[in-house]
Design an enzyme around this catalytic site. Sequence first.
Site, short mmCIF file in Angstrom:
data_model
loop_
_atom_site.label_atom_id
_atom_site.label_comp_id
_atom_site.label_asym_id
_atom_site.label_seq_id
_atom_site.Cartn_x
_atom_site.Cartn_y
_atom_site.Cartn_z
N HIS A 284 0.84 -1.20 0.00
CA HIS A 284 0.00 0.00 0.00
C HIS A 284 0.87 1.24 0.00
O HIS A 284 1.88 1.32 0.69
CB HIS A 284 -1.05 -0.01 1.11
CG HIS A 284 -0.58 0.26 2.51
ND1 HIS A 284 -0.39 1.54 3.00
CD2 HIS A 284 -0.31 -0.57 3.53
CE1 HIS A 284 -0.03 1.47 4.27
NE2 HIS A 284 0.04 0.21 4.62
N GLU A 328 -5.52 1.88 1.80
CA GLU A 328 -5.39 0.70 2.67
C GLU A 328 -5.73 1.07 4.09
O GLU A 328 -6.37 0.32 4.82
CB GLU A 328 -3.97 0.13 2.61
CG GLU A 328 -3.80 -1.21 3.32
CD GLU A 328 -3.44 -1.12 4.80
OE1 GLU A 328 -3.38 -2.16 5.46
OE2 GLU A 328 -3.25 0.00 5.32
N ASP A 357 3.97 -4.95 3.71
CA ASP A 357 3.41 -3.84 4.48
C ASP A 357 4.23 -3.70 5.75
O ASP A 357 4.01 -4.43 6.71
CB ASP A 357 1.94 -4.17 4.78
CG ASP A 357 1.21 -3.00 5.43
OD1 ASP A 357 1.86 -1.98 5.70
OD2 ASP A 357 -0.01 -3.13 5.65
ZN LIG Z 1 0.49 -0.53 6.43
#
Ligand SMILES: [Zn+2]
Length: 522
Positions: A284, A328, A357
């Site tokens: 993201h 996100e 992430d």
């Molecule tokens: Zn994150």
Amino acid sequence: MRARAYKGLLAAVTAVSAMALPVVSATSAGASATPDPTAFSRTVKAPAVKRHLQKFQEIADANGGTRASGTPGYDASVAYVADRLRRAGYRVTLQEFEFPFFREITATTMSRVAPAAKTYTRMTDFRIMTYSGSGTVTAPVQAVDVTIPPSETPNSSTSGCEASDFAGFTPGNIALMQRGTCNFQVKAENAQAAGAKGVIIFNEGQPGEGANDRRVLLNGNLNAPTTNIPVVGTTYAVGQELAAPGTTVTLSAQTEGDPQRKTHNVLAESRWGAADKIVMLGAHLDSVTEGPGINDNGSGSAGILETAIRVGNLPTRNKLRFAFWGAEELGLLGSEHYVANLSAEEKAKIKLYLNFDMIGSPNYTFGIYDGDDSDGVGSPAGPAGSDKIEKTFEKYFRLVRQPYTGTDFTGRSDYGPFIEVGIPAGGLFTGAEGIKTEAEAAKFGGEAGVAYDKCYHQECDTIANINDKALAVNSGAIAFAALTYAYSPSLPGGGTPGTNTPGTGGGGLDHGHDHDHTGELS
Ligand SMILES: [Zn+2]
């Protein structure tokens, strides 16, 4: 992100193109030379990844300190990434979608006026709920069907869930409600309809371990910006205190909500490889509105961006597709939009999805998504093939002689929508607001008793909030996995539409990260 990225020139294939000689084995037969993933992983170098992070920091600095979806800092991040990908030879598309935007314009305050003056601390005693309205109100607090002390059964309070709970409510008061069976949105709308000028929702009160502890600060969200009064969540203790008769509170919030703001996912498709065998990597690109989001998730974005740039000139067997997701932080909205709009045929072409992430946490562990549930912790295994992906990452960490650990396959990042439709997934995670254990400190170094990322979702998630070693090792891991699957004759995912088995691993139901948005469920 409405700023269109520029139409770039194809990257010149230069003599210094790092991968050509060391990566492709000269002894392999002609065009079918298979590059060595380990050699390739060394071409994705930490200083280059760090330069992308520096760029994200500059973008945040020039745009009010944030790169959140729906802000100019996100649009500039999109333009940067798209430009670099186009120059590396990718076909880049910006996928537009709408999402409900929210930000807290000024820090929300809450204080008690009577029976005795008391100031409550934001982010400790209370916090604004996502999609709260604005307003400043000083008014008596009126408890609405609360249960103090709490019942023994968690998630049993029906406080504020029925309009009839407000039968005796005095318009103009602040409604005090308790977490329980219904959505916060329902409580807030009922309160507003009854004339409440503010809403305080406190955690339900039952003790428990970790996420099951219902005494801690309630981090909740409404579903959309539809109420025009301030709505905050608090700890159980604060709720109990405010339930005392004769309590008056001042609550002040200034927020911005937009039910339909446009943002974009960035999708980059390689020129090489079989179109029906897609190896997909994603991260993201958005930050929270509170900070620049350099670890979360500039780090994952920079790691896959540099990998994309380095692999761009290699004629891979399978097709690489890179995704940089928007929104996100408000609930996996970009990746959900993407997966929801894939046809069955398109889904079947995606043989695996790798998610990154947070890969540079300052007090890191080397976490690999526990795709096979070998740890037996939390969520069950992912779709078949997720186990193989976990093993590919394990192989890399053994090759570079670094320790690793499993991290629960919760589906609470952008891989959630993929495993929900049966696409095998895997990825890396160096830790967020969780606390490092003594055992982890012994294994990975760093400080026990301290958060993996003590700047998680805060203003201090800057370029200084990156552990360079973690970033370097994990960037290599991304490159290793990308190249392994780019050339693999057999991929983890099933072959034809409908053969994938949806995973049972919690995908997408609970939004945010491994570590957020506990409130949305009830
Ligand atoms: Zn994150």
